[in-house]
Design a protein around this motif. Structure first.
Motif, PDB file in Angstrom:
ATOM      1  N   ALA A 163       0.825  -1.209   0.000  1.00 12.47           N
ATOM      2  CA  ALA A 163       0.000   0.000   0.000  1.00 12.47           C
ATOM      3  C   ALA A 163       0.857   1.256   0.000  1.00 12.47           C
ATOM      4  N   LEU A 164       1.886   1.279   0.832  1.00 12.53           N
ATOM      5  CA  LEU A 164       2.767   2.444   0.883  1.00 12.53           C
ATOM      6  C   LEU A 164       3.582   2.552  -0.405  1.00 12.53           C
ATOM      7  N   LEU A 165       4.019   1.422  -0.909  1.00 13.65           N
ATOM      8  CA  LEU A 165       4.820   1.405  -2.130  1.00 13.65           C
ATOM      9  C   LEU A 165       4.010   1.934  -3.313  1.00 13.65           C
ATOM     10  N   SER A 166       2.729   1.606  -3.358  1.00  6.73           N
ATOM     11  CA  SER A 166       1.892   2.023  -4.486  1.00  6.73           C
ATOM     12  C   SER A 166       1.615   3.518  -4.477  1.00  6.73           C
ATOM     13  N   ARG A 167       1.813   4.160  -3.328  1.00  6.87           N
ATOM     14  CA  ARG A 167       1.556   5.597  -3.212  1.00  6.87           C
ATOM     15  C   ARG A 167       2.831   6.428  -3.359  1.00  6.87           C
ATOM     16  N   SER A 168       3.919   5.778  -3.702  1.00  5.67           N
ATOM     17  CA  SER A 168       5.214   6.457  -3.801  1.00  5.67           C
ATOM     18  C   SER A 168       5.895   6.082  -5.106  1.00  5.67           C
ATOM     19  N   GLN A 169       6.793   6.940  -5.541  1.00  6.46           N
ATOM     20  CA  GLN A 169       7.620   6.644  -6.704  1.00  6.46           C
ATOM     21  C   GLN A 169       9.030   6.320  -6.218  1.00  6.46           C
ATOM     22  N   VAL A 170       9.565   5.228  -6.705  1.00  3.66           N
ATOM     23  CA  VAL A 170      10.892   4.780  -6.280  1.00  3.66           C
ATOM     24  C   VAL A 170      11.941   5.266  -7.272  1.00  3.66           C
ATOM     25  N   PHE A 171      12.988   5.883  -6.744  1.00  2.51           N
ATOM     26  CA  PHE A 171      14.126   6.307  -7.562  1.00  2.51           C
ATOM     27  C   PHE A 171      15.386   5.665  -6.996  1.00  2.51           C
ATOM     28  N   VAL A 172      16.168   5.080  -7.882  1.00  3.02           N
ATOM     29  CA  VAL A 172      17.371   4.353  -7.468  1.00  3.02           C
ATOM     30  C   VAL A 172      18.594   5.242  -7.641  1.00  3.02           C
ATOM     31  N   LEU A 173      19.314   5.482  -6.552  1.00  4.91           N
ATOM     32  CA  LEU A 173      20.553   6.247  -6.595  1.00  4.91           C
ATOM     33  C   LEU A 173      21.729   5.285  -6.738  1.00  4.91           C
ATOM     34  N   LYS A 174      22.736   5.725  -7.460  1.00  3.63           N
ATOM     35  CA  LYS A 174      23.904   4.888  -7.699  1.00  3.63           C
ATOM     36  C   LYS A 174      25.013   5.177  -6.688  1.00  3.63           C
ATOM     37  N   ARG A 175      25.821   4.173  -6.448  1.00  2.45           N
ATOM     38  CA  ARG A 175      27.059   4.387  -5.694  1.00  2.45           C
ATOM     39  C   ARG A 175      27.921   5.365  -6.482  1.00  2.45           C
ATOM     40  N   LEU A 176      28.586   6.277  -5.786  1.00  4.04           N
ATOM     41  CA  LEU A 176      29.391   7.279  -6.477  1.00  4.04           C
ATOM     42  C   LEU A 176      30.546   6.621  -7.226  1.00  4.04           C
ATOM     43  N   ASP A 177      30.701   6.984  -8.506  1.00  3.13           N
ATOM     44  CA  ASP A 177      31.785   6.413  -9.290  1.00  3.13           C
ATOM     45  C   ASP A 177      33.082   7.183  -9.041  1.00  3.13           C
ATOM     46  N   GLU A 178      34.149   6.740  -9.686  1.00  2.00           N
ATOM     47  CA  GLU A 178      35.464   7.335  -9.419  1.00  2.00           C
ATOM     48  C   GLU A 178      35.509   8.806  -9.806  1.00  2.00           C
ATOM     49  N   THR A 179      34.817   9.168 -10.880  1.00  2.00           N
ATOM     50  CA  THR A 179      34.802  10.569 -11.301  1.00  2.00           C
ATOM     51  C   THR A 179      34.143  11.446 -10.251  1.00  2.00           C
ATOM     52  N   ALA A 180      32.999  11.001  -9.735  1.00  4.27           N
ATOM     53  CA  ALA A 180      32.294  11.762  -8.699  1.00  4.27           C
ATOM     54  C   ALA A 180      33.124  11.830  -7.417  1.00  4.27           C
ATOM     55  N   MET A 181      33.751  10.719  -7.061  1.00  4.46           N
ATOM     56  CA  MET A 181      34.553  10.690  -5.831  1.00  4.46           C
ATOM     57  C   MET A 181      35.761  11.610  -5.961  1.00  4.46           C
ATOM     58  N   ALA A 182      36.378  11.635  -7.134  1.00  5.92           N
ATOM     59  CA  ALA A 182      37.533  12.507  -7.345  1.00  5.92           C
ATOM     60  C   ALA A 182      37.140  13.972  -7.229  1.00  5.92           C
ATOM     61  N   GLU A 183      35.963  14.320  -7.753  1.00  6.98           N
ATOM     62  CA  GLU A 183      35.485  15.706  -7.642  1.00  6.98           C
ATOM     63  C   GLU A 183      35.166  16.059  -6.192  1.00  6.98           C
ATOM     64  N   LEU A 184      34.564  15.137  -5.466  1.00 10.56           N
ATOM     65  CA  LEU A 184      34.270  15.384  -4.054  1.00 10.56           C
ATOM     66  C   LEU A 184      35.568  15.579  -3.262  1.00 10.56           C
ATOM     67  N   LEU A 185      36.566  14.783  -3.579  1.00  7.20           N
ATOM     68  CA  LEU A 185      37.858  14.925  -2.907  1.00  7.20           C
ATOM     69  C   LEU A 185      38.504  16.262  -3.262  1.00  7.20           C
ATOM     70  N   ARG A 186      38.346  16.691  -4.511  1.00  5.08           N
ATOM     71  CA  ARG A 186      38.879  17.994  -4.903  1.00  5.08           C
ATOM     72  C   ARG A 186      38.236  19.109  -4.101  1.00  5.08           C
ATOM     73  N   ARG A 187      36.915  19.021  -3.900  1.00  5.14           N
ATOM     74  CA  ARG A 187      36.220  20.022  -3.098  1.00  5.14           C
ATOM     75  C   ARG A 187      36.722  20.025  -1.650  1.00  5.14           C
ATOM     76  N   ALA A 188      36.956  18.843  -1.117  1.00  5.26           N
ATOM     77  CA  ALA A 188      37.452  18.753   0.257  1.00  5.26           C
ATOM     78  C   ALA A 188      38.848  19.343   0.378  1.00  5.26           C
ATOM     79  N   GLU A 189      39.685  19.085  -0.618  1.00  4.66           N
ATOM     80  CA  GLU A 189      41.032  19.660  -0.608  1.00  4.66           C
ATOM     81  C   GLU A 189      40.977  21.182  -0.687  1.00  4.66           C
TER      82      GLU A 189
END
Length: 217
Positions: A163-189
């Motif tokens: 019942a709850l599932l039918s009233r919601s839309q499911v979106f699947v997020l991906k694990r961060l890939d190397e490109t995304a992780m490298a950019e996040l690390l750049r921001r942290a630096e």
């Protein structure tokens, strides 16, 4: 955690967004300072937020249905929920399903009824709610008293009632890939400035150890 970040993370064209990060102070935890302030800053989820993609289209149209964000730890589920609520000019009520129960959900619903504004009820670790707790959400989601955004690391098809599932839309997020992780690390630096200096080998090692988890990185 409150969103916050340093001005040094972004080029001049992103200054307005970066200015918002200063409110919580420079001593906020690094993971909080790295939180994106706009959908354009979200890393690794282009399949949902790229031009014409599902969540991007809904956000730009002003439509915000009840959602379930399913993805691994550290991929940005909580951040995305906050950004979607902000974009919809909605009041954001965060709860953790580990700690919250029917009583806390009812309190959010009562507050939602008292304000002349859409309320987004964000439930982290949604799969931790038992069947009775999930059932208590149904009438309020169905009536539109609250818009539910749930975050889970588990398959909603197995962990949520139909019942709850039918009233919601499911979106699947991906694990961060190397490109995304490298950019996040750049921001942290950039945030740390001269406090840290990583060579290429160190960056590669950190990305490998974090294994797609941006918060851990």
């Amino acid at each position: 955690m409150p969103p916050d970040d340093s001005l040094s993370l972004f080029p001049p064209e992103q200054l307005d967004s970066a200015e918002a990060r200063g409110k919580a102070g420079a001593h906020a935890p690094l993971a909080a300072r790295m939180r994106p302030q706009t959908l354009d800053e979200v890393l690794g989820q282009d399949h949902l937020l790229g031009a014409g993609a599902g969540l991007r289209s809904r956000s730009e149209s002003g439509a915000l249905p009840s959602l379930i964000l399913w993805g691994p730890p550290g991929c940005g589920k909580t951040t995305l929920a906050r950004l979607l609520a902000t974009h919809a000019d909605a009041h954001f009520e965060p709860l953790s399903a580990v700690m919250a129960g029917v009583k806390e959900i009812r309190e959010v619903v009562q507050r939602a009824r008292r304000i002349d504004r859409r309320t987004v009820l964000f439930l982290d670790e949604l799969h931790r709610l038992n069947r009775a707790q999930q059932d208590s959400l149904l009438p309020h989601v169905e009536a539109g008293t609250v818009t539910l955004i749930g975050a889970t690391t588990e398959n909603p098809s197995f962990e949520l009632n139909a019942a709850l599932l039918s009233r919601s839309q499911v979106f699947v997020l991906k694990r961060l890939d190397e490109t995304a992780m490298a950019e996040l690390l750049r921001r942290a630096e950039a945030d740390a400035g001269r406090a840290i200096a990583l060579d290429a080998e160190a960056r590669t090692a950190l990305v490998v150890m974090a294994d797609g988890d941006g918060r851990y990185l």
